[in-house]
Scaffold this motif. Structure first.
Motif, PDB file in Angstrom:
ATOM      1  N   ALA A   2       0.827  -1.203   0.000  1.00 24.02           N
ATOM      2  CA  ALA A   2       0.000   0.000   0.000  1.00 24.02           C
ATOM      3  C   ALA A   2       0.863   1.255   0.000  1.00 24.02           C
ATOM      4  CB  ALA A   2      -0.908  -0.012   1.223  1.00 24.02           C
ATOM      5  N   ASN A   3       0.401   2.294  -0.678  1.00 20.12           N
ATOM      6  CA  ASN A   3       1.043   3.602  -0.659  1.00 20.12           C
ATOM      7  C   ASN A   3       0.354   4.417   0.430  1.00 20.12           C
ATOM      8  OD1 ASN A   3       3.096   5.164  -1.785  1.00 20.12           O
ATOM      9  ND2 ASN A   3       1.662   6.305  -3.054  1.00 20.12           N
ATOM     10  N   ASP A   4       0.965   4.503   1.596  1.00 19.24           N
ATOM     11  CA  ASP A   4       0.319   5.068   2.773  1.00 19.24           C
ATOM     12  C   ASP A   4       0.597   6.559   2.891  1.00 19.24           C
ATOM     13  OD1 ASP A   4      -0.722   2.590   3.588  1.00 19.24           O
ATOM     14  OD2 ASP A   4       1.170   2.062   4.576  1.00 19.24           O
ATOM     15  N   HIS A   5      -0.462   7.337   2.985  1.00 19.44           N
ATOM     16  CA  HIS A   5      -0.332   8.782   3.151  1.00 19.44           C
ATOM     17  C   HIS A   5      -0.141   9.107   4.628  1.00 19.44           C
ATOM     18  CE1 HIS A   5      -1.881   8.869  -0.956  1.00 19.44           C
ATOM     19  NE2 HIS A   5      -1.387  10.091  -1.028  1.00 19.44           N
ATOM     20  N   TYR A   6       1.054   9.557   4.968  1.00 25.21           N
ATOM     21  CA  TYR A   6       1.308   9.909   6.364  1.00 25.21           C
ATOM     22  C   TYR A   6       0.708  11.267   6.715  1.00 25.21           C
ATOM     23  CZ  TYR A   6       5.358  12.190   4.141  1.00 25.21           C
ATOM     24  OH  TYR A   6       6.178  12.943   3.330  1.00 25.21           O
ATOM     25  N   SER A  41      -0.737  12.886  -4.550  1.00 26.71           N
ATOM     26  CA  SER A  41       0.595  12.656  -5.115  1.00 26.71           C
ATOM     27  C   SER A  41       1.736  13.015  -4.177  1.00 26.71           C
ATOM     28  CB  SER A  41       0.738  13.447  -6.420  1.00 26.71           C
ATOM     29  OG  SER A  41       0.688  14.841  -6.168  1.00 26.71           O
ATOM     30  N   ALA A  44       3.328  10.444   0.891  1.00 26.36           N
ATOM     31  CA  ALA A  44       2.979   9.026   0.930  1.00 26.36           C
ATOM     32  C   ALA A  44       4.247   8.198   0.873  1.00 26.36           C
ATOM     33  CB  ALA A  44       2.044   8.658  -0.213  1.00 26.36           C
ATOM     34  N   VAL A  45       4.246   7.081   1.607  1.00 27.40           N
ATOM     35  CA  VAL A  45       5.381   6.159   1.645  1.00 27.40           C
ATOM     36  C   VAL A  45       4.854   4.749   1.423  1.00 27.40           C
ATOM     37  CG1 VAL A  45       7.199   5.162   3.092  1.00 27.40           C
ATOM     38  CG2 VAL A  45       6.731   7.610   3.206  1.00 27.40           C
ATOM     39  N   ASN A  46       5.534   4.000   0.577  1.00 27.71           N
ATOM     40  CA  ASN A  46       5.139   2.627   0.321  1.00 27.71           C
ATOM     41  C   ASN A  46       5.225   1.808   1.609  1.00 27.71           C
ATOM     42  OD1 ASN A  46       4.343   0.430  -1.229  1.00 27.71           O
ATOM     43  ND2 ASN A  46       6.431  -0.143  -1.734  1.00 27.71           N
ATOM     44  N   ALA A  47       4.097   1.274   2.043  1.00 26.73           N
ATOM     45  CA  ALA A  47       4.002   0.443   3.261  1.00 26.73           C
ATOM     46  C   ALA A  47       4.465   1.188   4.509  1.00 26.73           C
ATOM     47  CB  ALA A  47       4.789  -0.851   3.088  1.00 26.73           C
ATOM     48  N   GLY A  48       4.307   2.513   4.504  1.00 26.38           N
ATOM     49  CA  GLY A  48       4.760   3.286   5.654  1.00 26.38           C
ATOM     50  C   GLY A  48       4.057   2.944   6.948  1.00 26.38           C
ATOM     51  N   GLU A  61      -3.654   1.390  10.562  1.00 25.44           N
ATOM     52  CA  GLU A  61      -4.566   1.829   9.507  1.00 25.44           C
ATOM     53  C   GLU A  61      -6.019   1.793   9.987  1.00 25.44           C
ATOM     54  OE1 GLU A  61      -4.527   2.798   5.989  1.00 25.44           O
ATOM     55  OE2 GLU A  61      -2.659   3.578   6.826  1.00 25.44           O
TER      56      GLU A  61
END
Length: 317
Positions: A2-6, A41, A44-48, A61
């Motif tokens: 997942a691309n997680d939006h921090y 855009s 976001a961090v992949n699997a953050g 999550e």
């Protein structure tokens, strides 16, 4: 993965350009590039938010979903001055999630744990519980402390482990932020608005307390003064100790706070309007970030370490 939006998209949308409502103005501290990204855009961090130290490695999550769903109504409640527990939970939960799961938050937590381990290693060594330094390393120093200082030995803390400590305490942190004195800072000049960033939590220390300031929207920021007693109590998500006031903020005060918002940011600074002064404003305030200050405590026959989160000098961008 997942691309997680921090920094949640639902939060960033409040800072989008009008009337389109789907683009932000962004200036990077690192290179002063200015561009207009969408909330989807950036930040976001992949699997953050994936953390292998939990059986359910996506547990945070589930918490964040509750926060994001409640945030739009929370902003409406704040604007109409009809704050309820759901609104307090949304804002305090959002602050906690950013503090724990953003790259800046994870870096800060890793620094904190690393400093604590360095102090523990020094104590254990001084009390004689470690074996002698191997002959091959004695050229670099006579103790583990010496070897760490010169870089002959490295202390590497898994950043996901540091993050897991925060995730395990996220309800506690939400309770601390929520059961605090809240002062909403409302800009009284429609042309002078708050910025935000990829780490929009501004730590401020004075002689009596530590405050956190968090821009909620272009026209409203929140100053949180935690109740130190809440650290000793079980989480209270009824927010029994929350106190709320609203304060009109002048254009000069908004600009002063914006300076600290830039300084506290990791890299991305966002504005809800295109301004000719923005890039230069970021340039003047970019050689800082939020980090950890630590210092030893002198205690009888033992070791101590004091640490605090604050804005610190960083780099020469």
């Amino acid at each position: 993965m997942a691309n997680d939006h921090y920094i949640p998209q639902v939060y960033l949308r409040s800072f989008c350009l009008q009337p389109s409502g789907n683009l932000l103005v962004c200036v990077r501290k690192s290179n002063l590039n200015e561009f207009t990204p969408s909330p989807a855009s950036v930040c976001a961090v992949n699997a953050g938010n994936t953390n292998p130290y939990f059986q359910n490695d996506r547990v945070v999550e589930e918490f964040l979903c509750l926060v994001e769903n409640a945030l739009p109504n929370a902003l409406h409640a704040i604007r109409t001055r009809k704050l309820d527990n759901s609104a307090i939970f949304a804002v305090a939960g959002l602050m906690s999630t950013i503090y724990i799961c953003s790259p800046a938050g994870v870096r800060i937590a890793t620094e904190w744990v690393t400093n604590a381990h360095r102090t523990a290693i020094s104590a254990v060594e001084d009390f004689g519980y470690l074996p002698p330094i191997p002959a091959g390393l004695q050229q670099f120093g006579g103790s583990i402390k010496d070897l760490l200082e010169v870089g002959a030995v490295e202390l590497n803390v898994d950043s996901k482990y540091a993050q897991s400590i925060g995730i395990s305490q996220i309800l506690k942190q939400t309770s601390i932020f929520g059961n605090a004195k809240w002062e909403f800072l409302v800009s009284n000049d429609a042309q002078t608005t708050f910025l935000t960033s990829d780490f929009p939590l501004i730590a401020e220390h004075n002689t009596k307390s530590m405050n956190w300031t968090f821009p909620l929207s272009p026209e409203i920021a929140l100053k949180v003064t935690p109740n130190l007693q809440m650290k000793k109590l079980d989480p209270d998500l009824n927010f029994s100790f929350n106190e709320t006031v609203f304060t009109k903020y002048s254009a000069a005060k908004v600009r002063a706070l914006n300076k600290f918002i830039v300084m506290a940011a990791e890299d991305f600074v966002f504005s809800s309007s295109k301004e000719t002064w923005l890039s230069n404003f970021v340039r003047k305030n970019r050689n800082f970030r939020t980090g950890v200050k630590h210092w030893p405590l002198e205690l009888d026959e033992t070791y101590g370490l004091a640490q605090r989160v604050q804005i610190i000098p960083h780099g020469n961008w």
